[in-house]
Design a protein around this motif. Structure first.
Motif, PDB file in Angstrom:
ATOM      1  N   LEU A  22       0.832  -1.210   0.000  1.00  0.00           N
ATOM      2  CA  LEU A  22       0.000   0.000   0.000  1.00  0.00           C
ATOM      3  C   LEU A  22       0.866   1.259   0.000  1.00  0.00           C
ATOM      4  O   LEU A  22       0.541   2.247  -0.639  1.00  0.00           O
ATOM      5  CB  LEU A  22      -0.941   0.002   1.212  1.00  0.00           C
ATOM      6  CG  LEU A  22      -2.102  -0.996   1.163  1.00  0.00           C
ATOM      7  CD1 LEU A  22      -2.824  -1.029   2.493  1.00  0.00           C
ATOM      8  CD2 LEU A  22      -3.081  -0.638   0.059  1.00  0.00           C
ATOM      9  N   ASP A  25       2.108   2.550  -3.282  1.00  0.00           N
ATOM     10  CA  ASP A  25       1.103   3.036  -4.218  1.00  0.00           C
ATOM     11  C   ASP A  25       1.322   4.529  -4.480  1.00  0.00           C
ATOM     12  O   ASP A  25       1.088   5.371  -3.614  1.00  0.00           O
ATOM     13  CB  ASP A  25      -0.283   2.802  -3.590  1.00  0.00           C
ATOM     14  CG  ASP A  25      -1.393   3.103  -4.557  1.00  0.00           C
ATOM     15  OD1 ASP A  25      -1.116   3.741  -5.584  1.00  0.00           O
ATOM     16  OD2 ASP A  25      -2.528   2.687  -4.279  1.00  0.00           O
ATOM     17  N   ASP A  27      -0.328   6.561  -6.046  1.00  0.00           N
ATOM     18  CA  ASP A  27      -1.548   7.345  -6.243  1.00  0.00           C
ATOM     19  C   ASP A  27      -1.744   8.399  -5.166  1.00  0.00           C
ATOM     20  O   ASP A  27      -2.740   9.113  -5.161  1.00  0.00           O
ATOM     21  CB  ASP A  27      -2.779   6.429  -6.254  1.00  0.00           C
ATOM     22  CG  ASP A  27      -2.879   5.678  -7.559  1.00  0.00           C
ATOM     23  OD1 ASP A  27      -2.182   6.078  -8.512  1.00  0.00           O
ATOM     24  OD2 ASP A  27      -3.629   4.712  -7.626  1.00  0.00           O
ATOM     25  N   ARG A  30      -2.690  11.800  -6.236  1.00  0.00           N
ATOM     26  CA  ARG A  30      -4.103  11.959  -6.555  1.00  0.00           C
ATOM     27  C   ARG A  30      -4.913  12.205  -5.278  1.00  0.00           C
ATOM     28  O   ARG A  30      -5.764  13.088  -5.221  1.00  0.00           O
ATOM     29  CB  ARG A  30      -4.599  10.684  -7.238  1.00  0.00           C
ATOM     30  CG  ARG A  30      -5.931  10.818  -7.913  1.00  0.00           C
ATOM     31  CD  ARG A  30      -6.522   9.452  -8.135  1.00  0.00           C
ATOM     32  NE  ARG A  30      -5.643   8.582  -8.906  1.00  0.00           N
ATOM     33  CZ  ARG A  30      -5.770   8.381 -10.211  1.00  0.00           C
ATOM     34  NH1 ARG A  30      -6.705   8.998 -10.878  1.00  0.00           N
ATOM     35  NH2 ARG A  30      -4.963   7.555 -10.833  1.00  0.00           N
ATOM     36  N   LEU A 168      -9.427   4.358   3.424  1.00  0.00           N
ATOM     37  CA  LEU A 168      -9.835   3.017   3.035  1.00  0.00           C
ATOM     38  C   LEU A 168     -11.184   2.652   3.659  1.00  0.00           C
ATOM     39  O   LEU A 168     -11.677   1.549   3.498  1.00  0.00           O
ATOM     40  CB  LEU A 168      -8.771   1.991   3.429  1.00  0.00           C
ATOM     41  CG  LEU A 168      -7.408   2.180   2.739  1.00  0.00           C
ATOM     42  CD1 LEU A 168      -6.439   1.101   3.173  1.00  0.00           C
ATOM     43  CD2 LEU A 168      -7.540   2.187   1.234  1.00  0.00           C
ATOM     44  N   GLY A 169     -11.767   3.598   4.377  1.00  0.00           N
ATOM     45  CA  GLY A 169     -13.141   3.451   4.826  1.00  0.00           C
ATOM     46  C   GLY A 169     -13.353   2.548   6.025  1.00  0.00           C
ATOM     47  O   GLY A 169     -14.437   2.071   6.245  1.00  0.00           O
TER      48      GLY A 169
ATOM     49  N   PRO B 147     -10.682  -2.398   0.123  1.00  0.00           N
ATOM     50  CA  PRO B 147     -10.886  -0.962  -0.101  1.00  0.00           C
ATOM     51  C   PRO B 147      -9.870  -0.332  -1.045  1.00  0.00           C
ATOM     52  O   PRO B 147     -10.228   0.530  -1.858  1.00  0.00           O
ATOM     53  CB  PRO B 147     -10.798  -0.347   1.295  1.00  0.00           C
ATOM     54  CG  PRO B 147     -10.439  -1.431   2.223  1.00  0.00           C
ATOM     55  CD  PRO B 147     -10.543  -2.740   1.534  1.00  0.00           C
ATOM     56  N   ALA B 148      -8.601  -0.757  -0.949  1.00  0.00           N
ATOM     57  CA  ALA B 148      -7.590  -0.138  -1.818  1.00  0.00           C
ATOM     58  C   ALA B 148      -7.911  -0.391  -3.283  1.00  0.00           C
ATOM     59  O   ALA B 148      -7.698   0.480  -4.136  1.00  0.00           O
ATOM     60  CB  ALA B 148      -6.216  -0.696  -1.474  1.00  0.00           C
ATOM     61  N   ILE B 151     -11.108   1.697  -4.399  1.00  0.00           N
ATOM     62  CA  ILE B 151     -10.772   3.125  -4.458  1.00  0.00           C
ATOM     63  C   ILE B 151      -9.925   3.406  -5.705  1.00  0.00           C
ATOM     64  O   ILE B 151     -10.146   4.395  -6.412  1.00  0.00           O
ATOM     65  CB  ILE B 151     -10.057   3.572  -3.166  1.00  0.00           C
ATOM     66  CG1 ILE B 151     -11.075   3.646  -2.030  1.00  0.00           C
ATOM     67  CG2 ILE B 151      -9.393   4.938  -3.353  1.00  0.00           C
ATOM     68  CD1 ILE B 151     -10.479   3.944  -0.676  1.00  0.00           C
ATOM     69  N   ALA B 152      -8.979   2.519  -5.998  1.00  0.00           N
ATOM     70  CA  ALA B 152      -8.164   2.704  -7.211  1.00  0.00           C
ATOM     71  C   ALA B 152      -9.033   2.578  -8.454  1.00  0.00           C
ATOM     72  O   ALA B 152      -8.882   3.346  -9.419  1.00  0.00           O
ATOM     73  CB  ALA B 152      -7.038   1.678  -7.233  1.00  0.00           C
ATOM     74  N   ALA B 155     -11.025   5.583  -9.595  1.00  0.00           N
ATOM     75  CA  ALA B 155     -10.304   6.617 -10.364  1.00  0.00           C
ATOM     76  C   ALA B 155     -10.570   6.501 -11.862  1.00  0.00           C
ATOM     77  O   ALA B 155     -10.418   7.471 -12.603  1.00  0.00           O
ATOM     78  CB  ALA B 155      -8.815   6.516 -10.078  1.00  0.00           C
TER      79      ALA B 155
END
Lengths: 449, 353
Positions: A22, A25, A27, A30, A168-169, B147-148, B151-152, B155
């Motif tokens: 993770l 990542d 991202d 973003r 991640l909620g 979740p990862a 969520i990705a 996008a």
């Protein structure tokens, strides 16, 4: 004890795998642009921190995060902390505008900065670290709060990383990040620009200790569902939960452990779904003691806090109402962590007594002690392995060699000293109500040898 | 076997393990350095090729073959990085070209992998190069339990206007944390017309327990078409729905917003009143000044704070109201006005944010 750590080590392997994936990542850019990042208040209690306060607050104000504020509380410092802050950030006095949700010692004044709109400084009468944190909590405006020690440097991207579980909620009540040793590192403008392993033994061996505690101790507890410590130097909390339990306990000796145990008790008692995970990639750097005297005082204080906390929350011990926290975590901290120095010293005494009366064979006893120490040495070495395969902060071969050296030698002398300091805590636990650890600071820019 | 033998065996085992760990650490570092030294030239060459292709100097095939030289995580990173730097039509050209290479097919096929990090890789890949033929894959990734991954995958919606994907994203809304819901809102901009149509239906389901989440999401969009249904929810029995409505109406300067906010400013629940007063401050219409002045005497501290901060947005009329309250008969209003008037302009702006 070491076997339980070995279990934690095994459990930490899938955790570190997940988090490394993770963390890699890219991202994040973003996410940093999105409005999804929750606003955060950084709480910085300060007591006699004139040497490091400007650097650490400058670092806190330069974080790569969209919505955050920094609330610094000068808890009646006896040195020039408030004057240093006043000059460094051009402070001006403002009236108080918020209700006192948690009772604290009297506030002397509140300040805003002419140069840093995110900064709020509170000057108050001395009341201890927990009282200072409560004062900061009262003044905070945002739903998430992060407690950071004034001698701690947060990495610029640590906040978005720390908020990852919220993105991640998941039902997060608190998140802990990794604390690493700043001694020996090159620090410029409040940032660690070159991570190094100290050349001096005492801070160097603490690097291994911190790696072991964070990389597999706390990660392993993620799997067992019972993280009892979110470091007071670097932990993110949901403010509504913290307020619901009355904030930090001023009578506690280690406010971070106390807060997390009370959070577990409160949330489990009300059957609120929650998680208190530790994630390894957000990093804060802290200055560790470089002399035996200060280190002894620190370790004794930590253990005093643990003894007091296990006594205070003895009702959770083996209490099925508190699930894995009551059945695994609290018993481990009580019988493993808290009583470990007693058991170890008792073992040394029994062995010495057995040797003196000839009941124990000398070569057997020597081999037994070596095997026991070898076990501890292997665990420390595993921590270095985890660091090497995951985050690799120490890039130079020389640093790696030093880490291996300290991991090897930690069990010979240093460990016995920490056992003695922790043992002393049992005798002083009822005597002290001391809540700020006295530590001589050199300042981050001067920390590198 | 005696206990001494057992100890000797354990000690020997430890020595072997110790040596193995040292070798593992050394080899790991050596392999890592070697791999990075091997990959660096390919990455540099690809970046160079990307830059030249972006300006039309070389054909897209060169970039595709350059990508094929890299391991999958680096391919994904490169594509994600360059997707924000290259013009849309040119990127579409690359997207089409990435349907056929064998490695792209493997990455796509990982959308149903049992390993979540493989699915994450695919989700990130498709978030920048998804084609209409990928809809089923993205749909699966959007519904992923990790979740990862979802969520990705969300996008993708930033680039692709697809009703099936937008519907799947909206279905997830009630289960998402507010922070993730905000992220989804940002991603759904391209599908806005469809999303608005869907929300119009969802906001009509007044008994749906997920209604507060839909109202919250609708408020983020600030879409004129949603104002009417949101206003109608102002009398909903659920306090959280009313709070979301009070927040949302602050984004609509419409004649109907003011009476609705006036009603909400007198609500029995203080979070609704505080939010309504805040929204009245954002709109700062002179006709609502008396309502905000009344709120300055509210029994709840937070409502009074919001009212005082709202008054600072009404210009000189608001400031006069604060000055009057500062010497007025109400102790609550007097105290709050005194505190707010003590702020510097900078501090006030920062505090009211």
């Amino acid at each position: 004890m070491n076997s339980f750590y070995a279990l934690l080590l095994v459990l930490s392997i899938p955790e570190i795998w997940t988090h490394t994936r993770l963390a890699e990542d890219h991202d994040f850019q973003r996410l940093l642009r999105s409005e999804a990042l929750p606003p955060i208040t950084i709480l910085v209690p300060a007591y006699n921190e004139q040497a490091t306060i400007t650097t650490s607050i400058t670092a806190a104000l330069a974080l790569e995060y969209r919505h955050y504020e920094v609330v610094v509380v000068n808890d009646g410092s006896r040195d020039e902390t408030i004057d240093v802050l006043r000059h460094a950030f051009e402070l001006y006095e403002i009236p108080r505008t918020y209700p006192e949700q948690i009772k604290t010692n009297s506030l002397r004044a509140l300040y805003r900065s002419r140069t840093e709109p995110r900064l709020l400084v509170i000057d108050k009468d001395n009341g201890g670290k927990a009282d200072a944190l409560n004062a900061a909590l009262n003044a905070s405006r945002f739903p998430l709060v992060i407690a950071v020690d004034a001698d701690t440097l947060i990495e610029p991207d640590a906040l978005p990383r720390l908020t990852r579980p919220f993105l991640l909620g998941r039902e997060i009540a608190a998140v802990g990040g990794t604390v690493r040793v700043a001694n020996g590192c090159l620090v410029q403008k409040g940032r660690v620009v070159d991570a190094r392993v100290p050349r001096h033994f005492l801070p160097g061996v603490q690097v291994v200790e911190y790696l072991r505690a964070f990389l597999f101790g706390r990660l392993g507890w993620n799997r067992l569902g019972g993280n009892l410590i979110i470091s007071g130097a670097f932990g993110l909390f949901r403010k509504d939960h913290v307020l619901a339990i009355g904030g930090y306990q001023t009578s506690s000796l280690v406010e971070d452990l106390d807060l997390v145990v009370r959070l577990h008790r409160y949330l489990l008692g009300r059957k609120v779904p929650y998680e208190i995970p530790f994630i390894p990639d957000p990093v804060a750097w802290t200055e560790v003691p470089e002399t035996m005297t200060v280190l002894a005082r620190q370790r004794e204080r930590w253990h005093r806090g643990l003894v007091a906390a296990t006594w205070t929350y003895k009702g959770m011990l083996f209490n099925p109402k508190y699930g894995r926290v009551g059945m695994i975590a609290v018993p481990f901290y009580t019988f493993g962590e808290m009583l470990a120095p007693v058991v170890e010293v008792f073992g040394y005494i029994i062995t010495a007594f057995g040797l003196s009366i000839g009941a124990v064979n000398v070569s057997f006893a020597g081999m037994f002690v070596l095997v026991a120490w070898g076990y501890g040495m292997l665990l420390s070495l595993w921590a270095v392995v985890l660091e090497e395969v995951s985050f690799r902060r120490y890039g130079r071969p020389g640093d790696l060699l030093r880490l291996l050296f300290y991991a090897t030698l930690e069990n010979f002398g240093y460990r016995q000293c920490t056992v003695w300091w922790r043992l002393r805590a049992f005798f002083s636990v009822w005597k002290y109500r001391h809540v700020w650890g006295d530590m001589t600071r050199r300042g981050f820019e001067a920390v590198r040898e | 076997m005696t206990s001494r033998h057992l100890l000797a065996i354990v000690a020997l085992g430890q020595a072997v393990l110790f040596t193995a760990l040292i070798i593992l650490i050394t080899l790991n570092r050596w392999f890592r350095l070697r791999r990075s030294a091997e990959q660096r030239p390919h990455k540099v060459a690809l970046d160079h090729a990307m830059a030249r292709w972006a300006t039309g100097q070389i054909p897209v095939g060169t970039v595709v073959s350059g990508l094929g030289q890299l391991p999958t995580p680096l391919i994904v990173d490169e594509l994600v990085t360059w997707s924000t730097k290259v013009s849309e039509d040119r990127w579409r050209e690359l997207t089409s070209a990435l349907q056929h290479p064998w490695w792209a097919k493997i990455i796509r096929s990982n959308s149903s992998s049992a390993r979540w990090w493989k699915r994450l890789e695919t989700a990130r890949f498709l978030s920048v190069v998804a084609m209409p033929a990928d809809t089923a894959r993205v749909l699966r990734l959007l519904r992923d339990h990790h979740p990862a991954v979802h969520i990705a995958a969300a996008a993708t919606l930033e680039r692709v206007d697809n009703t099936a994907l937008a519907t799947a994203a909206l279905e997830r809304l009630p289960t998402l944390a507010p922070t993730v819901s905000a992220y989804y809102a940002g991603m759904l901009v391209r599908s806005r017309p469809f999303v608005v149509q869907q929300l119009l239906k969802l906001l009509g389901r007044t008994n749906d327990p997920a209604l507060p989440r839909f109202a919250e999401f609708a408020a983020r969009l600030k879409e004129p078409a949603l104002r009417g249904p949101l206003t109608a929810l102002g009398s909903h029995p659920d306090g959280e729905v009313r709070t979301q409505v009070a927040r949302a109406l602050g984004g609509y300067r419409h004649p109907e917003s003011f009476p609705a906010l006036a009603t909400l400013a007198a609500d029995s629940a203080w979070p609704v009143r505080a939010q309504a007063v805040r929204s009245l401050g954002i709109l700062a219409d002179p006709s609502s000044l008396p309502i905000v002045r009344v709120a300055l005497r509210d029994a709840e501290w937070w409502v009074r704070l919001r009212a005082a901060l709202a008054l600072t947005r009404f210009g000189s009329a608001g400031r006069n109201a604060l000055l009057e309250a500062d010497i007025g008969p109400s102790a609550n209003a007097r105290q709050m006005a005194h505190l707010i008037l003590g702020f510097s302009a900078d501090a006030l702006t920062e505090f009211a944010a």
